[in-house]
Design an enzyme around this catalytic site. Structure first.
Site, mmCIF file in Angstrom:
data_model
loop_
_atom_site.group_PDB
_atom_site.id
_atom_site.type_symbol
_atom_site.label_atom_id
_atom_site.label_comp_id
_atom_site.label_asym_id
_atom_site.label_seq_id
_atom_site.Cartn_x
_atom_site.Cartn_y
_atom_site.Cartn_z
ATOM 1 C CE1 TYR A 133 29.706 -73.253 -49.147
ATOM 2 C CE2 TYR A 133 28.130 -72.401 -50.748
ATOM 3 C CZ TYR A 133 28.438 -73.268 -49.726
ATOM 4 O OH TYR A 133 27.495 -74.152 -49.278
ATOM 5 C CB THR A 136 20.923 -75.934 -41.248
ATOM 6 O OG1 THR A 136 21.800 -75.081 -42.010
ATOM 7 C CG2 THR A 136 20.112 -76.801 -42.194
ATOM 8 C CG PHE A 150 25.511 -73.353 -43.788
ATOM 9 C CD1 PHE A 150 26.576 -74.208 -43.996
ATOM 10 C CD2 PHE A 150 25.362 -72.272 -44.641
ATOM 11 C CE1 PHE A 150 27.481 -73.992 -45.025
ATOM 12 C CE2 PHE A 150 26.251 -72.052 -45.677
ATOM 13 C CZ PHE A 150 27.312 -72.907 -45.863
#
Length: 255
Positions: A149, A184, A186
């Site tokens: 990532y 969020t 996420f």
């Protein structure tokens, strides 16, 4: 003169907040995400609140046909897009050695290839008009040695820097936004507990979006959001790579 922004990943989280703040600034919007029902609910909310024009463009950006539909919308001369926000993304929760390679490929396509493709589509029109802005949501993880990532987000930072250097002279500003942990959906989608860091380490989505839009207006090539992470940034090079990689935190930062 009407200004228009296209936001990817607009159905939730940072994407929805970008849509809200851009609409409050008077931008007409093109909202892109997979979930059409959530997009239409957000479009109705924003149109009612601000009276702006909101176009809904449902698309799975990992589907080649859908991606090209969005690229064609960005390249269109009619109702041109003045600001592109490349926000869509997800992360693979598993460690690199244990992850599914198809998940890794999909993540890198969405985080790296999709912003490149959409930037490539919108730039010619922006150059011809002599104005425009591209805001790429990267991550502080792009500066940390933690998982693939981080590698994907580092590519987003490098792309933004390169495009900003090349096209600022044409009136097109390109900015990379580097958030840390943000409240969020996420992490919920990743299956990561919010207890991974203390609550004081989490930024509010509205402040992160404000930082990104402010940096784009000021034609900055990159901005770290928020103040806590800006304070910490100078000290990160002092932390040994093996310690950062061992925590796994870099691959869990929002972006």
């Amino acid at each position: 003169m009407e200004m228009r922004a296209l936001v990817t990943g607009a159905s939730a989280g940072l994407g929805a907040e970008f849509a809200r703040q851009l609409s409050a600034d008077g931008f007409a919007l093109v909202l892109v995400a997979r979930d059409e029902s959530r997009l239409r609910a957000l479009a109705d909310e924003l149109a009612a609140a601000s009276g702006i024009e909101v176009e809904v463009l449902p698309a799975d950006l990992l589907d080649a046909v859908d991606l090209e539909r969005v690229a064609a919308r960005l390249a269109a001369d009619a109702r041109p897009v003045d600001v592109l926000v490349n926000n869509a993304g997800f992360a693979v929760a598993e460690a690199f050695h244990a992850s599914a390679i198809d998940d890794e490929r999909r993540m890198h396509e969405l985080l790296s290839w999709v912003p490149l493709r959409l930037s490539h589509a919108v730039l010619p029109g922006m150059r011809a008009r002599g104005r425009g802005g591209i805001l790429n949501v990267a991550s502080l993880a792009g500066r940390l040695p933690s998982g693939s990532y981080s590698a994907a987000k580092a590519q987003v930072v490098a792309l933004s820097r390169s495009l900003h250097a090349r096209y600022a002279r044409d009136g097109v500003s390109v900015t990379a936004l580097l958030p840390g942990f943000v409240v969020t959906e996420f992490h919920d989608r990743m299956g990561v507990s919010p207890d991974v860091v203390p609550r004081a380490g989490w930024a509010d989505a509205s402040s992160v979006v404000r930082d990104g839009l402010r940096a784009l207006r000021k034609r900055r090539r990159a901005v770290v959001s928020d103040w806590r992470y800006r304070l910490a940034l100078p000290f990160l090079p002092l932390v040994p790579d093996r310690l950062i990689a061992g925590t796994g935190l870099g691959g869990r930062l929002d972006g």
